[in-house]
Write a protein that holds these residues in place. Structure first.
Motif, mmCIF file in Angstrom:
data_model
loop_
_atom_site.group_PDB
_atom_site.id
_atom_site.type_symbol
_atom_site.label_atom_id
_atom_site.label_comp_id
_atom_site.label_asym_id
_atom_site.label_seq_id
_atom_site.Cartn_x
_atom_site.Cartn_y
_atom_site.Cartn_z
ATOM 1 N N GLU A 827 0.875 -1.180 0.000
ATOM 2 C CA GLU A 827 0.000 0.000 0.000
ATOM 3 C C GLU A 827 0.915 1.235 0.000
ATOM 4 O O GLU A 827 1.159 1.884 1.024
ATOM 5 C CB GLU A 827 -0.903 -0.013 1.234
ATOM 6 N N PHE A 828 1.423 1.565 -1.175
ATOM 7 C CA PHE A 828 2.508 2.532 -1.258
ATOM 8 C C PHE A 828 2.074 3.979 -1.002
ATOM 9 O O PHE A 828 2.826 4.762 -0.405
ATOM 10 C CB PHE A 828 3.200 2.407 -2.622
ATOM 11 N N GLU A 829 0.888 4.350 -1.436
ATOM 12 C CA GLU A 829 0.441 5.734 -1.227
ATOM 13 C C GLU A 829 0.323 6.074 0.256
ATOM 14 O O GLU A 829 0.890 7.077 0.712
ATOM 15 C CB GLU A 829 -0.886 5.971 -1.960
ATOM 16 N N PRO A 830 -0.420 5.255 1.054
ATOM 17 C CA PRO A 830 -0.473 5.581 2.490
ATOM 18 C C PRO A 830 0.897 5.441 3.161
ATOM 19 O O PRO A 830 1.204 6.185 4.104
ATOM 20 C CB PRO A 830 -1.476 4.579 3.052
ATOM 21 N N ALA A 831 1.716 4.518 2.699
ATOM 22 C CA ALA A 831 3.059 4.379 3.271
ATOM 23 C C ALA A 831 3.853 5.666 3.078
ATOM 24 O O ALA A 831 4.486 6.181 4.008
ATOM 25 C CB ALA A 831 3.787 3.210 2.634
ATOM 26 N N MET A 832 3.800 6.184 1.849
ATOM 27 C CA MET A 832 4.533 7.431 1.567
ATOM 28 C C MET A 832 3.984 8.597 2.393
ATOM 29 O O MET A 832 4.746 9.448 2.862
ATOM 30 C CB MET A 832 4.454 7.748 0.073
#
Length: 966
Positions: A827-832
């Motif tokens: 889940e790259f967007e929330p991670a970023m």
């Protein structure tokens, strides 16, 4: 009989025949002695034998015989007779001098300014004629000139008893002596007796002046004014009475009248010492620095100079920025024996103002030895405070407070020193006392507010800040701290308003403006931040800081060219300012322009060869580009700084090159400079452990334990684990919570060891127990979450992280861990988003920088940003293999394959069994055209087992195999 001293001219001429007779007799005896001495005056006599047979050698002396001893006695008798005859002749000549003649000679010496000589003659006159009352009067005057008031008083009283002429003068001087001895009643008695004896003389005018001083001493201002006025009626030209009226007006608080009256006194006598002193005090009270300076300079120019006036003049010149003139005054005082203490003190303050704290302390300590005044102690306190020698600073401020308990400024500084030492209870106690002693002192409330906040009493801290602003609405420090508190409480609009108010109240205060600038940048208001700094340009070297700030704003707006131009202006404004060079070098590095980055570092190091951050970053760059010899050469030279960072980086470089013994030697050398440095001890222990030297590693970690017991225990437990001694590791770790049962930190150490042993449930139980003991440690929630995540319980992990964020939405470890959880779930967007939030709170957080760079480089963000983030992480920890891995793939993402190969080779050398790093290095070789090397590395990666990017690795292997077949 009093002793006399005579010159040769005072001897009677009849003495000369006696001297001539003495010389003839002496010559006769000496000539006879020489004739009888067969051996001469400088030869030893033959050896004789004493009566008992012992041999003796006589000394080489011309009077060695018994006859010579007789001649010595003869000569001595002649000499005594001659001296006696001399005095017999001389004394009658002296004794014939009359008492009147001796008195006249004494008074001549008194008039010539030689009171000591006068005293000798006047005493001799009284020996000849005890009833000579005028001699008592003269002696009184002589003792007055010498400041011997008790002796003067005795002589004046003797003059009165003998009814000497000049009774008015005697009474007046007796009154003045009593006044100087702070005996106002006795002074008034003598002055009143004088007035009654003769009500209209000049001496009577002086008597009224004395009565005016007595009334002023007793704070009876009406009586004082009346007596001084009467004195002026009798003697209009009396400077002393006119000064007295000015002193009365000053004591009554009538500044305008004081100024007028002082003008009249100084018109009569421009060098009137007391009037100049009062003028200086009045000007200081009115904060009229120009008049205060002129008055103190006039005092300094007197003969003899007023050393206090010189000292204050020097301080005022410093306030005007006229440091050379102040130094000249200090030098002049040092040449004057009576002014050496003030000279050393002024020199010390001058050096303190120039920030040469070591030299300032030396000068001030010398001043204190000459004159241990509270004022000198205060400046010593300031000097040691500025030089971060806080214990010594506190001691000097305490000296001031011992002498002057109400000196609030010293107490405030003492409280701030305690704050810096984290002696929070003592800081709070001192600040509370300062507020009690000076409830209207805004700075006291400000420091008390800071102490409350440091002790976790935020509400009380805010209350004190508000109180400080009520007393002094434009107080910048209070507004800044209030803004910081509001920002930490999430009240960003209110915080911004407080910081803006601080800037409005002190527009020329650049640090305040820069603080608001940083706040606006963090809020993303880049244009407002840029505009804020536009008003701060002054045409001075400080403009470099302004241009640097504006460049940061433009970089945030991705206006690279304008940012570089602003940085070039910063270099022109202040060629010695390092920030612009460092920023430009980082920009060039992020763009892959290593040559221009090198030029920036080289230009900077030419100007400031000892600039350690530039040395470290340039060495990192050289190492990054494979110029390892140049990098290690720079670091070898930098060892003379004694900074641990140099030794750590050099050791890492040598270790990476395979020179493991040399690396350890470098670390030990670093420890010789800083024996208790934690990072050096850890690095040395790890290197020894990697070489199989468990005992050596444990020695390093035991030294670490003496500095940081939890860190030391943790590293010792890890060492035992690495050596396969599980029982000893657990035994060591169990010591941690026992040392401080109420702290969560010890439980965290034990839980970490349990987790490494695979005892996950026991570790979780230990962490929860620690959290229950110390619920303020939010890090325990993060550790619980991390352990849950490692056990595959992602939901429980997320709940723990979220609990910490709910308590403190700016808690960086929880934000980073939440980002890692989302990253693990792809889940790259929330991670970023979580990583960016963490970096807003802590821009230098290495895990957030590294992980965000990794995501960006993996195709989920901007490749250029990836490289910027990776370089920032690398500059903070250039030897960590995982950071090198991220930097390597960031370089690949920016088509910088050659550099990527160099970096990833370094990462693989440290973590050869990591399949992900092997895969990344295979990609770098492949993209750089080295297919055989790529094939070897991808084979190695796939042999090491499963890893997150295994599918991509298999695709790369297939592509390489296809090329082989083709």
């Amino acid at each position: 009989m009093a002793s006399y001293s005579y010159s040769i001219s005072g001897l009677s001429i009849s003495i000369l025949p006696i001297f001539l007779l003495f010389l003839v007799l002496a010559r006769h005896v000496f000539s006879r002695g020489r004739k009888r001495d067969d051996y001469g005056p400088c030869r030893t006599r033959p050896m004789n034998t004493m009566p008992w047979g012992a041999p003796v050698v006589t000394a080489p002396h011309k009077f060695a015989s018994a006859e010579s001893f007789f001649e010595i006695r003869t000569i001595l008798l002649i000499l005594l007779c001659a001296i006696g005859l001399t005095f017999a002749v001389a004394l009658p000549g002296c004794s014939s001098e009359s008492a009147q003649s001796l008195y006249d000679q004494g008074m001549e010496r008194l008039a010539a300014g030689n009171p000591k000589g006068a005293i000798v003659y006047l005493k001799n006159a009284l020996e000849k004629k005890p009833s000579l009352g005028a001699a008592h009067l003269g002696l009184g005057d002589a003792y007055m000139q010498l400041g011997k008031l008790n002796s003067a008083e005795s002589e004046y009283k003797a003059a009165v008893e003998q009814n000497a002429a000049g009774k008015e003068k005697v009474l007046l001087n007796l009154a003045r002596i009593a006044l100087m001895q702070q005996q106002p009643d006795k002074a008034a008695e003598h002055a009143q007796a004088l007035i009654e004896a003769n009500p209209d003389s000049n001496a009577t005018a002086a008597a009224y002046e004395v009565l005016g001083s007595v009334a002023l001493f007793n704070k009876d201002f009406n009586a004082s004014q009346g007596n001084y006025t009467r004195s002026l009626e009798l003697k209009p030209e009396s400077e002393a009475a006119a000064y007295g009226l000015a002193a009365v007006a000053f004591q009554q608080g009538d500044e305008s009248k004081t100024r007028t009256l002082l003008g009249e006194v100084l018109a009569m006598k421009p060098s009137h010492r007391k009037a100049l002193q009062l003028q200086a005090a009045l000007a200081t009270q009115e904060r009229n620095s120009e008049t205060a300076l002129a008055a103190n300079q006039a005092l300094c120019n007197l003969n003899p100079p007023d050393t206090r006036g010189c000292f204050v003049a020097g301080l005022l010149l410093m306030d005007n920025g006229e440091f050379d003139e102040a130094r000249q005054i200090a030098d002049s005082l040092l040449k004057n024996s009576s002014g050496k203490a003030e000279g050393q003190r002024l020199q010390g303050i001058l050096l303190y103002r120039k920030k040469d704290y070591e030299a300032a302390a030396v000068a001030l300590e010398r001043s204190y030895k000459l004159a241990p005044t509270p004022e000198t102690s205060f400046y010593l306190g300031l000097t040691y405070f500025a030089n971060q020698k806080l214990d010594t600073s506190v001691s000097h401020f305490q000296r001031v407070l011992d002498a002057a308990p109400a000196f609030v400024t010293a107490r405030i500084y003492k409280a701030v020193a305690f704050l810096r030492q984290l002696r929070l209870d003592e800081a709070q106690a001192e600040a509370e006392r300062a507020v009690q002693e000076a409830p209207d002192n805004a700075h006291a409330h400000l420091v008390l507010g800071s102490a409350y906040m440091a002790n976790g009493k935020l509400d009380k801290g805010m209350e004190e800040m508000e109180h400080a602003l009520e007393i002094q609405p434009g107080m910048v420090d209070a507004q800044i701290k209030r803004g910081i508190i509001l920002a930490n409480q999430g009240m960003l609009d209110e915080a911004e308003q407080s910081l803006e108010e601080a800037v409005r109240n002190d527009k020329d205060n650049l640090p305040t403006r820069l603080m608001l600038f940083s706040f606006l940048i963090k809020r993303g208001e880049h244009q407002r931040a840029y505009d804020l700094m536009s008003d701060a340009l002054t045409g001075t070297e400080d403009d470099a800081k302004v241009y640097n700030a504006q460049a940061i704003a433009r970089l945030s707006q991705e206006q690279r060219d304008e940012a570089m131009e602003l940085l070039a202006r910063a270099k022109e404004a202040a060629p010695g300012d390092t920030s612009a060079y460092m920023t430009r070098a980082r920009i060039f590095l992020a763009e892959g322009n290593k040559e221009d980055a090198k030029k920036e570092y080289e230009e900077l190091l030419q100007k400031t060869p000892d600039h350690l951050p530039a040395i470290l970053q340039y060495a990192s760059l050289l190492s990054l580009t494979g110029e390892t010899d140049a990098a290690t050469g720079m670091l070898e030279k930098a060892k003379s700084s004694g900074e641990p960072a140099v030794f750590r980086m050099l050791a890492a470089a040598l270790y990476e090159q395979g020179s493991k013994d040399e690396a350890l030697a470098v670390l030990e050398e670093g420890l010789s400079h800083r024996p208790s440095h934690e990072a050096l001890l850890i690095q040395a222990g790890r290197y020894r452990l990697a070489q199989g030297d468990l005992d050596g590693a444990l020695t390093n970690f035991s030294r670490l334990e003496a500095v940081n017991y939890l860190q030391g225990i943790s590293m010792k437990a890890a060492a035992y684990l690495a050596a396969g001694n599980r029982e000893k590791a657990l035994e060591e770790a169990r010591r941690a919570p026992l040392l401080d049962p109420d702290s969560a930190d010890g439980y965290a150490v034990l839980a970490s060891t349990q987790a490494r042993l695979g005892q996950v449930d026991e570790a979780l139980q230990t962490l929860r127990e620690g959290w229950a003991k110390d619920p303020g440690k939010l890090g325990m929630l993060v550790k619980i979450g991390d352990l849950e995540l490692s056990a595959g319980r992602a939901e429980e992990a997320a709940a723990s992280y979220q609990k910490a964020i709910t308590i403190d939405d700016g808690f960086v470890p929880a934000l980073v861990s939440m980002g890692m959880l989302h990253e693990q779930n792809q889940e790259f967007e929330p991670a970023m988003e979580f990583y960016r939030k963490a970096l807003q709170k802590d821009p230098g957080n290495v895990p957030a920088l590294n992980n965000l760079a990794y995501i960006c480089a993996s195709g989920h963000g901007d490749a250029a940003e990836s490289l910027q983030l990776a370089l920032r992480a690398y500059q903070q920890d250039p030897s960590a293999p995982l950071i090198l891995d991220t930097l390597g793939i960031s370089l690949l993402a920016n088509d910088r394959t050659g550099q990527a190969v160099t970096v990833l080779e370094k990462a693989a050398a440290q973590l050869g069994d990591n399949p992900t790093i092997q895969y990344h290095l295979a990609r770098a070789y492949h993209d750089n055209g080295d297919i055989q090397a790529a094939k070897d590395r991808i084979t190695r990666a796939l042999e090491l087992g499963e890893f997150p990017e295994q599918a991509k690795a298999e695709d790369l292997a297939a592509s390489i195999a296809a090329k082989d077949r083709g």
